[in-house]
Design an enzyme around this catalytic site. Sequence first.
Site, PDB file in Angstrom:
ATOM      1  N   LYS A 175      -3.800  -9.229   0.309  1.00 54.03           N
ATOM      2  CA  LYS A 175      -4.536  -9.365   1.572  1.00 54.03           C
ATOM      3  C   LYS A 175      -5.250 -10.715   1.659  1.00 54.03           C
ATOM      4  O   LYS A 175      -5.333 -11.318   2.726  1.00 54.03           O
ATOM      5  CB  LYS A 175      -5.529  -8.216   1.723  1.00 54.03           C
ATOM      6  CG  LYS A 175      -4.893  -6.845   1.886  1.00 54.03           C
ATOM      7  CD  LYS A 175      -5.951  -5.772   2.037  1.00 54.03           C
ATOM      8  CE  LYS A 175      -5.328  -4.406   2.245  1.00 54.03           C
ATOM      9  NZ  LYS A 175      -4.581  -3.947   1.069  1.00 54.03           N
ATOM     10  N   LYS A 219     -12.438  -4.234   0.437  1.00 53.67           N
ATOM     11  CA  LYS A 219     -11.045  -3.796   0.431  1.00 53.67           C
ATOM     12  C   LYS A 219     -10.311  -4.300  -0.803  1.00 53.67           C
ATOM     13  O   LYS A 219     -10.602  -5.384  -1.310  1.00 53.67           O
ATOM     14  CB  LYS A 219     -10.317  -4.315   1.687  1.00 53.67           C
ATOM     15  CG  LYS A 219     -10.931  -3.877   2.988  1.00 53.67           C
ATOM     16  CD  LYS A 219     -10.343  -4.616   4.179  1.00 53.67           C
ATOM     17  CE  LYS A 219      -8.890  -4.318   4.380  1.00 53.67           C
ATOM     18  NZ  LYS A 219      -8.367  -4.950   5.613  1.00 53.67           N
ATOM     19  N   GLY A 249      -2.732   1.616   2.386  1.00 55.84           N
ATOM     20  CA  GLY A 249      -2.847   3.063   2.544  1.00 55.84           C
ATOM     21  C   GLY A 249      -4.269   3.568   2.556  1.00 55.84           C
ATOM     22  O   GLY A 249      -4.511   4.744   2.337  1.00 55.84           O
ATOM     23  N   GLY A 250      -5.253   2.663   2.816  1.00 52.32           N
ATOM     24  CA  GLY A 250      -6.646   3.095   2.864  1.00 52.32           C
ATOM     25  C   GLY A 250      -7.276   3.275   1.502  1.00 52.32           C
ATOM     26  O   GLY A 250      -8.451   3.638   1.405  1.00 52.32           O
ATOM     27  N   HIS A 267      -6.196   0.408  15.713  1.00 48.31           N
ATOM     28  CA  HIS A 267      -5.371  -0.079  14.609  1.00 48.31           C
ATOM     29  C   HIS A 267      -3.922  -0.030  15.090  1.00 48.31           C
ATOM     30  O   HIS A 267      -3.341   1.051  15.223  1.00 48.31           O
ATOM     31  CB  HIS A 267      -5.583   0.828  13.395  1.00 48.31           C
ATOM     32  CG  HIS A 267      -4.915   0.331  12.147  1.00 48.31           C
ATOM     33  ND1 HIS A 267      -5.468   0.469  10.903  1.00 48.31           N
ATOM     34  CD2 HIS A 267      -3.734  -0.291  11.948  1.00 48.31           C
ATOM     35  CE1 HIS A 267      -4.658  -0.042   9.991  1.00 48.31           C
ATOM     36  NE2 HIS A 267      -3.589  -0.504  10.609  1.00 48.31           N
ATOM     37  N   GLU A 288      -0.201  -5.595  10.451  1.00 48.82           N
ATOM     38  CA  GLU A 288      -1.224  -4.727  11.017  1.00 48.82           C
ATOM     39  C   GLU A 288      -2.308  -5.560  11.699  1.00 48.82           C
ATOM     40  O   GLU A 288      -2.733  -6.595  11.178  1.00 48.82           O
ATOM     41  CB  GLU A 288      -1.822  -3.839   9.925  1.00 48.82           C
ATOM     42  CG  GLU A 288      -0.763  -3.007   9.204  1.00 48.82           C
ATOM     43  CD  GLU A 288      -1.351  -1.850   8.422  1.00 48.82           C
ATOM     44  OE1 GLU A 288      -2.587  -1.699   8.406  1.00 48.82           O
ATOM     45  OE2 GLU A 288      -0.565  -1.091   7.838  1.00 48.82           O
ATOM     46  N   ARG A 334       6.504  -3.688   2.543  1.00 45.66           N
ATOM     47  CA  ARG A 334       7.267  -2.509   2.119  1.00 45.66           C
ATOM     48  C   ARG A 334       7.556  -1.656   3.339  1.00 45.66           C
ATOM     49  O   ARG A 334       7.098  -1.952   4.446  1.00 45.66           O
ATOM     50  CB  ARG A 334       6.437  -1.689   1.124  1.00 45.66           C
ATOM     51  CG  ARG A 334       5.037  -1.334   1.671  1.00 45.66           C
ATOM     52  CD  ARG A 334       4.290  -0.382   0.779  1.00 45.66           C
ATOM     53  NE  ARG A 334       2.890  -0.255   1.137  1.00 45.66           N
ATOM     54  CZ  ARG A 334       2.408   0.474   2.123  1.00 45.66           C
ATOM     55  NH1 ARG A 334       3.235   1.155   2.894  1.00 45.66           N
ATOM     56  NH2 ARG A 334       1.110   0.547   2.355  1.00 45.66           N
TER      57      ARG A 334
END
Length: 662
Positions: free
Chosen positions: A116, A157, A163-164, A207, A274, A290
Amino acid sequence: MFRKILIANRGEIAGRIIATAERLGVSTTAVYSDVDRHMLHVARADEAYPLGAAPARESYLSIEKILAIAQSADVEAVHPGYGFLSENAQFAERCIEAGLVFIGPTPRAMRLMGSKAQARLTMERAGVPIVPGFHDSQDTTSLVEAAARIGYPVLVKASAGGGGKAMRLVATASELRGAIGSARREAASAFGDDSLLIEKALEAPRHVEVQIFGDAHGGLVAFPERDCSIQRRHQKIIEETPAPGLSTELRSALREAALAAGRAVSYIGAGTIEFLVMGENFYFLEMNTRLQVEHPITEMISGIDLVEWQLRVAAGEPLPATQEKIALQGHAIEARLYAETPAQDFLPSVGRLDHWRTPRETTSIRVETGVREGDVVTPFYDPLLAKIVAQGTDRDAARRSLLAALRACEIVGVSTNLLLLRAILDSEAYEAARIDTEFLPRHPELILAGEKALDEATETIVASAGAAAWIAARRAEAGDATPWDATDGWRLNGAARQKLCFRLGDRDIAFALAPLAAGAFRLETPQSRVLVDYETSGRHMSLRIDGVERKLSVVEREQGFVIILDGRNFELSLVDPLAPPRVQGEAAAEVAAPLPGRVACLYVGVGDSVKKGAPLLMLEAMKMEISLSAPRDGRISRIRPAVGDLVKQGEALVVFAEGDAT
């Protein structure tokens, strides 16, 4: 096309990949940990190899073990699925060095976009708007200073994975250091990398993400955007495509930004960009290098098998279709069915699936699962049980179809979020597409959908079903071999009455049964008197109360029955009339483990005095951290586990001194 591939994953995604491989004539090799040896993906694969112990670090995250199996099995390629090693550039490189094809993007693209922190830099250089954040030094002091500059609230994060997992919303500076430590531990457990970044937390954004796909010949396409705003624990539970209510201009801008991201790293394979959307503005959030959990909704509206595309692109073929050939067909919505208890802060649930029913698959209903009846949900992995997907000609048609599919689901053995999913889809707010990432906090009543008190009519139905199940069980045991074994209530001196009592939650339901001819009976409670008749076929029951017929399911348990009525489980346990009455005591004198796990952190010591609600310890289970709090004021007299210890469900962890409750 490949002759044989290894799937370095488990559960429903492993089964999903196997399904496409079978259709294409590709042989599959599965892997499994000790607790997964009887799982569905193992049974479906052409062959399966053991990985050893259950913890992910010793099984599905072990690069050495997976590569050794790949060599032994003589496979040509490795598909990582999602989660585990799917975004691990080192794993991709090791596959290539071993002469294997990694079915995914290049290691370079994974490093640029899978992290990220690096992805933010890449997008900033490409001119894509990003959320203010910090992704440089990893020492805690630097992260704390960065959060102060950015301004609270902030998100902590994991830099690797998605996936949170390992994400923490931090409202004040006093919470930050604890959140950093917790996120680091969860990130290391889930992804094998504890790197973090800090981002400004936007208030109630949507989102929205865009699926892209590239090949080694310069081809790159984008699919219609997906809305993934409805989340819990920063993890998606309902996704849909296309995203409702976006302007044509915004859809186009999102698509172009996603393609720009792909071009910036010469992306090959399936990837998802995203974004956070606020009005007509949007900000890059992250890229998942992915296949996504929610890929089925894209497949349903496009008619394209994305796993097939992955295999073909990895085999060196060009994309099977150009941008112009990707057509939108209606609307699709996915609901993620989890083993968890929404009313207890979504606490994961473990146990054996004693009863498992999902809707029949059709051209418009799709069920993806890695479990079947009799399987055990363990504390070692993500608690996702299944994905239920529906397609319709428009959003409302898809919503109604998915609701009907969820009503057909029946699960006994673990707690689930089934009733929450139904409540969301049936809510006026969702129907009107008033959705964002704060949807559930804004509608807490939906979380309690499974906790509603019974009305008198429903209680009568549940009691009648339980009584019918009890009579049927007695008949089955006796066999009605002679008049003296019969359970029809016949007596020389007149009709018999049998008193029964079921416990439902914290309530006792007492009633009397008066057996009648042909298996019918009269049920009497202080409030009502009804005539009941029934027929059973396996676990299905047709129940008639005063002539009104209802269909339901009954699952016999060791001490009673589970009545499944309109998708809701009612657990009835027989009350022993000779047992002493229950005593309503004070608040608990100890804190027990709600599920098996590992003690990650202790916040108190023996002799400490704590207030009700104070954090006592952190338990790590199912790739997440669960904080356990004091049930009352008191003094700690004993702490049984140490940090790092594995504990069993129900095991006492922290004990309060007697008489200290205030």
